[in-house]
Scaffold this motif. Structure first.
Motif, short mmCIF file in Angstrom:
data_model
loop_
_atom_site.label_atom_id
_atom_site.label_comp_id
_atom_site.label_asym_id
_atom_site.label_seq_id
_atom_site.Cartn_x
_atom_site.Cartn_y
_atom_site.Cartn_z
N GLU A 1 -89.19 -77.42 23.83
CA GLU A 1 -89.80 -78.64 23.58
C GLU A 1 -90.05 -78.38 21.99
O GLU A 1 -90.01 -79.03 21.23
CB GLU A 1 -90.61 -79.68 23.53
CG GLU A 1 -90.85 -80.70 23.36
CD GLU A 1 -91.78 -80.62 24.20
OE1 GLU A 1 -92.49 -82.21 23.82
OE2 GLU A 1 -92.60 -81.02 25.24
N ALA A 2 -90.78 -76.89 21.99
CA ALA A 2 -91.17 -76.82 20.41
C ALA A 2 -89.89 -76.37 20.18
O ALA A 2 -90.11 -76.38 18.48
CB ALA A 2 -92.36 -76.02 20.23
N GLU A 3 -88.47 -75.56 20.76
CA GLU A 3 -87.97 -75.19 19.96
C GLU A 3 -86.56 -76.30 19.34
O GLU A 3 -85.98 -76.46 17.71
CB GLU A 3 -87.16 -74.34 20.11
CG GLU A 3 -87.98 -72.42 21.03
CD GLU A 3 -87.14 -71.77 21.22
OE1 GLU A 3 -85.78 -72.32 22.27
OE2 GLU A 3 -87.16 -70.89 22.11
N LEU A 4 -86.61 -77.07 20.17
CA LEU A 4 -85.42 -78.81 20.26
C LEU A 4 -86.49 -79.82 18.77
O LEU A 4 -86.25 -79.89 17.79
CB LEU A 4 -86.07 -79.16 21.28
CG LEU A 4 -85.51 -78.70 22.59
CD1 LEU A 4 -84.35 -79.88 23.57
CD2 LEU A 4 -83.52 -78.65 22.12
N GLU A 5 -87.87 -79.20 18.66
CA GLU A 5 -88.43 -80.34 17.33
C GLU A 5 -88.45 -79.57 16.24
O GLU A 5 -87.80 -79.95 15.01
CB GLU A 5 -89.93 -80.26 17.65
CG GLU A 5 -90.60 -80.77 16.89
CD GLU A 5 -90.42 -82.14 16.56
OE1 GLU A 5 -90.99 -82.62 15.55
OE2 GLU A 5 -90.03 -83.25 17.50
N LYS A 6 -88.62 -78.31 16.26
CA LYS A 6 -88.13 -77.10 15.13
C LYS A 6 -86.55 -77.65 15.00
O LYS A 6 -86.48 -78.00 13.44
CB LYS A 6 -88.14 -76.20 15.07
CG LYS A 6 -88.14 -74.68 14.14
CD LYS A 6 -88.40 -73.83 14.72
CE LYS A 6 -88.74 -72.76 13.59
NZ LYS A 6 -88.59 -71.25 13.48
N GLU A 7 -86.25 -77.48 16.26
CA GLU A 7 -84.01 -77.74 15.06
C GLU A 7 -84.21 -78.69 14.89
O GLU A 7 -83.37 -79.38 13.96
CB GLU A 7 -83.43 -77.20 16.27
CG GLU A 7 -83.16 -76.21 16.98
CD GLU A 7 -82.35 -75.37 17.97
OE1 GLU A 7 -81.80 -76.80 18.78
OE2 GLU A 7 -82.44 -74.99 18.24
N ILE B 1 -85.32 -79.09 11.33
CA ILE B 1 -84.65 -78.87 9.91
C ILE B 1 -83.28 -79.58 10.51
O ILE B 1 -82.51 -79.96 8.87
CB ILE B 1 -84.32 -77.17 10.93
CG1 ILE B 1 -84.91 -76.38 10.72
CG2 ILE B 1 -83.63 -76.79 10.11
CD1 ILE B 1 -84.55 -75.33 11.90
N ARG B 2 -82.87 -80.44 11.17
CA ARG B 2 -81.50 -80.88 10.93
C ARG B 2 -81.94 -82.36 10.51
O ARG B 2 -81.46 -82.64 9.74
CB ARG B 2 -81.15 -81.55 12.41
CG ARG B 2 -80.20 -82.81 12.73
CD ARG B 2 -80.10 -83.07 13.51
NE ARG B 2 -80.96 -83.29 14.27
CZ ARG B 2 -81.34 -85.32 14.35
NH1 ARG B 2 -80.35 -86.00 14.10
NH2 ARG B 2 -82.15 -85.46 14.88
N LEU B 3 -83.25 -82.75 9.99
CA LEU B 3 -83.68 -83.88 9.33
C LEU B 3 -83.67 -83.31 8.89
O LEU B 3 -83.43 -84.47 6.71
CB LEU B 3 -85.22 -84.05 9.98
CG LEU B 3 -85.55 -85.05 11.60
CD1 LEU B 3 -86.74 -85.36 11.62
CD2 LEU B 3 -84.60 -86.32 11.02
N ARG B 4 -84.43 -82.10 7.96
CA ARG B 4 -83.95 -81.62 7.00
C ARG B 4 -82.98 -81.24 5.81
O ARG B 4 -82.59 -81.60 4.94
CB ARG B 4 -85.35 -80.25 6.51
CG ARG B 4 -86.30 -80.72 6.48
CD ARG B 4 -88.06 -79.70 6.09
NE ARG B 4 -87.13 -78.65 6.88
CZ ARG B 4 -87.85 -78.06 8.21
NH1 ARG B 4 -88.60 -78.97 8.77
NH2 ARG B 4 -87.44 -77.21 8.74
N LEU C 1 -78.74 -83.42 2.79
CA LEU C 1 -77.48 -83.85 2.62
C LEU C 1 -77.00 -85.13 1.66
O LEU C 1 -76.33 -85.19 0.76
CB LEU C 1 -76.41 -84.33 3.52
CG LEU C 1 -76.15 -82.06 4.61
CD1 LEU C 1 -75.55 -82.82 5.60
CD2 LEU C 1 -75.39 -81.88 3.34
N ASP C 2 -78.23 -85.50 2.15
CA ASP C 2 -78.47 -87.87 1.75
C ASP C 2 -78.71 -87.85 -0.30
O ASP C 2 -78.02 -87.55 -0.94
CB ASP C 2 -79.28 -88.51 2.09
CG ASP C 2 -78.71 -88.44 3.63
OD1 ASP C 2 -77.58 -88.78 3.86
OD2 ASP C 2 -79.74 -89.05 4.39
N GLN C 3 -79.36 -86.03 -0.28
CA GLN C 3 -80.12 -86.33 -1.76
C GLN C 3 -78.17 -85.31 -2.57
O GLN C 3 -77.99 -86.10 -3.47
CB GLN C 3 -80.91 -84.55 -1.66
CG GLN C 3 -80.98 -84.95 -3.07
CD GLN C 3 -82.63 -83.75 -2.93
OE1 GLN C 3 -82.74 -83.09 -2.09
NE2 GLN C 3 -83.28 -83.62 -4.36
#
Length: 249
Positions: free
Chosen positions: A205-211, A214-217, A222-224
């Motif tokens: 779960e921690a790794e998924l949260e980290k990913e 990362i995906r959100l960033r 990309l939006d920027q």
């Protein structure tokens, strides 16, 4: 004691139920003694008394055992009195005959010797009674020792049974404890596996949260970039529009 017969033999001889005969013995109407293995015997000298008791019991109304005992006592006194009267008659006749023959002094000497012999016989009878009593006591002690030996054997057997039962209970307890320990070990392993699974799930779960972060960033980046490109394209388009507009003028 010689001349003894068992309760069953005497009861059959006089056609009396053995339980009634035993009851007469227990109430002291008939003298009896104990033999081997504590069996009761009756001496043949008591046979006349048994016949008398039977005759008493045939009376109407039927007498009680105490009344029978009283009748037996009266019969004994009567027999003793008759014997004493006959002895007195014989003594008187013998004394008269000896006085007549001039042998009275010799008779007195014989009587004295006879009295001494009677005293010695009585003493011997007393000693015999003591020996019989001691024999009965020793016999009772032997029976007591035999009973104690049987009791000790029974106690030993009971103790052996108790030890076997305790050993069996201990074996069952050990088996139950072993099964319980196996269940506890299995439960501990299950708990340990659950903890490990929870730990792995927490890490995942921690790794998924980290990913996800990362995906959100990345998406933000990309939006920027996309926004900047759009702005640049707009600026470039405006530039070319202005450029072309100036050339037309």
């Amino acid at each position: 004691m010689s001349g003894g017969y068992s309760i069953g033999e005497v009861a059959k001889k006089f056609e009396v139920h053995h339980a009634r005969l035993r009851d007469w013995c227990n109430h002291g109407l008939i003298d009896s003694y104990r033999g081997a293995r504590n069996a009761r015997f009756i001496h043949e000298s008591e046979f006349k008394k048994i016949e008398q008791i039977k005759q008493f019991m045939e009376r109407d109304p039927k007498p009680t055992l105490d009344e029978v005992r009283e009748e037996l006592f009266k019969e004994t006194l009567l027999v003793q009195k008759k014997a004493s009267d006959r002895q007195d008659e014989m003594s008187t006749a013998l004394s008269n005959a000896l006085q007549k023959e001039g042998l009275y002094e010799m008779f007195e000497m014989f009587a004295h010797k006879f009295s001494e012999m009677e005293y010695k016989v009585a003493k011997m009878d007393e000693m015999q009674q003591k020996l019989d009593s001691m024999s009965k006591y020793l016999e009772s002690m032997d029976q007591k020792s035999e009973i104690e030996a049987k009791l000790e054997k029974a106690l030993e057997e009971e103790n052996q049974i108790r030890l076997r039962v305790e050993a069996k209970l201990e074996q069952v307890q050990n088996e139950q404890n072993q099964k319980l320990q196996e269940q506890i070990d299995s439960m501990n392993r299950s708990i340990e596996n659950i903890d490990q699974q929870s730990e792995r799930e927490a890490k995942l779960e921690a790794e998924l949260e980290k990913e996800r972060q990362i995906r959100l960033r990345t998406e933000d980046k990309l939006d920027q970039v996309y926004t900047e490109q759009s702005q640049n394209q707009k600026k470039e388009k405006g530039f070319w529009q202005r450029l072309f507009s100036s050339s037309s003028d």
